[in-house]
Design a protein around this motif. Structure first.
Motif, PDB file in Angstrom:
ATOM      1  N   PHE A  29      37.456   2.849 -18.070  1.00  0.00           N
ATOM      2  CA  PHE A  29      38.120   3.637 -19.103  1.00  0.00           C
ATOM      3  C   PHE A  29      37.050   4.403 -19.880  1.00  0.00           C
ATOM      4  N   GLY A  30      37.353   5.651 -20.224  1.00  0.00           N
ATOM      5  CA  GLY A  30      36.440   6.464 -21.024  1.00  0.00           C
ATOM      6  C   GLY A  30      37.212   7.388 -21.937  1.00  0.00           C
ATOM      7  N   SER A  31      36.632   7.669 -23.106  1.00  0.00           N
ATOM      8  CA  SER A  31      37.315   8.493 -24.103  1.00  0.00           C
ATOM      9  C   SER A  31      36.335   9.385 -24.858  1.00  0.00           C
ATOM     10  N   VAL A  32      36.862  10.505 -25.363  1.00  0.00           N
ATOM     11  CA  VAL A  32      36.073  11.489 -26.102  1.00  0.00           C
ATOM     12  C   VAL A  32      36.869  11.909 -27.337  1.00  0.00           C
ATOM     13  N   LEU A  33      36.188  12.005 -28.473  1.00  0.00           N
ATOM     14  CA  LEU A  33      36.782  12.524 -29.703  1.00  0.00           C
ATOM     15  C   LEU A  33      36.245  13.931 -29.920  1.00  0.00           C
ATOM     16  N   VAL A  34      37.143  14.889 -30.082  1.00  0.00           N
ATOM     17  CA  VAL A  34      36.767  16.294 -30.249  1.00  0.00           C
ATOM     18  C   VAL A  34      37.292  16.790 -31.594  1.00  0.00           C
ATOM     19  N   GLY A  35      36.404  17.421 -32.350  1.00  0.00           N
ATOM     20  CA  GLY A  35      36.766  17.961 -33.655  1.00  0.00           C
ATOM     21  C   GLY A  35      37.596  19.217 -33.539  1.00  0.00           C
ATOM     22  N   ALA A  36      38.157  19.640 -34.664  1.00  0.00           N
ATOM     23  CA  ALA A  36      38.997  20.842 -34.701  1.00  0.00           C
ATOM     24  C   ALA A  36      38.247  22.079 -34.223  1.00  0.00           C
ATOM     25  N   ASP A  37      36.921  22.087 -34.401  1.00  0.00           N
ATOM     26  CA  ASP A  37      36.116  23.236 -33.974  1.00  0.00           C
ATOM     27  C   ASP A  37      35.731  23.176 -32.500  1.00  0.00           C
ATOM     28  N   GLY A  38      36.192  22.147 -31.791  1.00  0.00           N
ATOM     29  CA  GLY A  38      35.900  22.010 -30.363  1.00  0.00           C
ATOM     30  C   GLY A  38      34.656  21.219 -30.045  1.00  0.00           C
ATOM     31  N   SER A  39      33.952  20.744 -31.068  1.00  0.00           N
ATOM     32  CA  SER A  39      32.727  19.985 -30.814  1.00  0.00           C
ATOM     33  C   SER A  39      33.055  18.528 -30.474  1.00  0.00           C
ATOM     34  N   VAL A  40      32.274  17.992 -29.548  1.00  0.00           N
ATOM     35  CA  VAL A  40      32.416  16.576 -29.206  1.00  0.00           C
ATOM     36  C   VAL A  40      31.751  15.770 -30.314  1.00  0.00           C
ATOM     37  N   LEU A  41      32.545  14.910 -30.946  1.00  0.00           N
ATOM     38  CA  LEU A  41      32.066  14.124 -32.074  1.00  0.00           C
ATOM     39  C   LEU A  41      31.597  12.734 -31.662  1.00  0.00           C
ATOM     40  N   PHE A  42      32.256  12.160 -30.660  1.00  0.00           N
ATOM     41  CA  PHE A  42      31.962  10.782 -30.254  1.00  0.00           C
ATOM     42  C   PHE A  42      32.534  10.586 -28.864  1.00  0.00           C
ATOM     43  N   GLU A  43      31.834   9.817 -28.051  1.00  0.00           N
ATOM     44  CA  GLU A  43      32.374   9.450 -26.740  1.00  0.00           C
ATOM     45  C   GLU A  43      31.906   8.050 -26.398  1.00  0.00           C
ATOM     46  N   ASP A  44      32.686   7.370 -25.583  1.00  0.00           N
ATOM     47  CA  ASP A  44      32.359   5.993 -25.226  1.00  0.00           C
ATOM     48  C   ASP A  44      33.136   5.617 -23.973  1.00  0.00           C
ATOM     49  N   HIS A  45      32.755   4.468 -23.419  1.00  0.00           N
ATOM     50  CA  HIS A  45      33.501   3.886 -22.303  1.00  0.00           C
ATOM     51  C   HIS A  45      33.764   2.421 -22.623  1.00  0.00           C
ATOM     52  N   ASN A  46      34.524   1.779 -21.782  1.00  0.00           N
ATOM     53  CA  ASN A  46      34.896   0.386 -21.999  1.00  0.00           C
ATOM     54  C   ASN A  46      33.673  -0.518 -22.056  1.00  0.00           C
ATOM     55  N   HIS A  47      33.751  -1.529 -22.910  1.00  0.00           N
ATOM     56  CA  HIS A  47      32.697  -2.548 -23.028  1.00  0.00           C
ATOM     57  C   HIS A  47      33.301  -3.949 -23.049  1.00  0.00           C
ATOM     58  N   VAL A  48      34.422  -4.146 -22.389  1.00  0.00           N
ATOM     59  CA  VAL A  48      35.103  -5.439 -22.450  1.00  0.00           C
ATOM     60  C   VAL A  48      34.420  -6.507 -21.609  1.00  0.00           C
ATOM     61  N   ALA A  49      33.561  -6.113 -20.692  1.00  0.00           N
ATOM     62  CA  ALA A  49      32.842  -7.102 -19.878  1.00  0.00           C
ATOM     63  C   ALA A  49      31.937  -7.981 -20.740  1.00  0.00           C
ATOM     64  N   SER A  50      31.685  -7.536 -21.978  1.00  0.00           N
ATOM     65  CA  SER A  50      30.875  -8.316 -22.916  1.00  0.00           C
ATOM     66  C   SER A  50      31.597  -9.590 -23.346  1.00  0.00           C
ATOM     67  N   GLY A  51      32.897  -9.653 -23.074  1.00  0.00           N
ATOM     68  CA  GLY A  51      33.700 -10.795 -23.499  1.00  0.00           C
ATOM     69  C   GLY A  51      34.615 -10.468 -24.664  1.00  0.00           C
TER      70      GLY A  51
END
Length: 160
Positions: A29-51
């Motif tokens: 799973f992967g996700s991206v947060l994009v601001g109103a101006d079109g800039s990528v603000l934050f992105e991440d992928h799943n980290h559930v394997a950590s427990g």
């Protein structure tokens, strides 16, 4: 609503992030947060394997947005994700006041794929985002990209 070229570009990045999660031994799973101006603000992928099964990228986006954006900026932002939010992530999205959600594959599709692969269901019932956040603006799935997400889940679960 028809997905725009911009939507598809960000969704392709989500699929890339999902593949990265798979490469490091995590659920794709992967996700991206994009601001109103079109800039990528934050992105991440799943980290559930950590427990910690709450380490979904959509939940991390909600946490980051709450700490770093004003309510207006959150409402104007768009969350792009490889898979439709689970109920936990949808609730976090709603509580934080994030804007539009665009996903490559739906919870319904994922449930069907996991059933085909003989994978037991999750401990939380999959619900559509609007069942958790009735006022959410949601678009998806994205034909073509959903099939790529399916292939990642097939690889993760070791089936052909």
């Amino acid at each position: 609503m028809m997905l725009s070229d911009t939507d598809l570009r960000h969704l392709r990045r989500c699929v890339e992030l999902a593949a990265t999660a798979l490469e490091v031994g995590d659920e794709p799973f992967g996700s991206v947060l994009v601001g109103a101006d079109g800039s990528v603000l934050f992105e991440d992928h799943n980290h559930v394997a950590s427990g910690d099964r709450t380490r979904h990228p959509e939940f991390e986006i909600a946490r980051w947005a709450a700490a770093n954006l004003t309510p207006g900026e959150r409402a104007a932002a768009t969350v792009y994700t490889s898979g439709e939010h689970c109920p936990m992530c949808a609730a976090a999205h709603g509580w934080v006041g994030l804007g539009r959600i665009v996903y490559a594959s739906s919870s319904e599709q994922l449930a069907a794929w996991l059933g085909e692969l003989g994978v037991p269901g999750p401990p939380v019932r999959p619900l559509a985002i609007r069942e958790v956040v009735p006022g959410a603006v949601v678009d998806g799935p994205a034909p073509g990209l959903a099939e790529q997400v399916r292939a990642l889940h097939v690889r993760f679960h070791g089936a052909a």
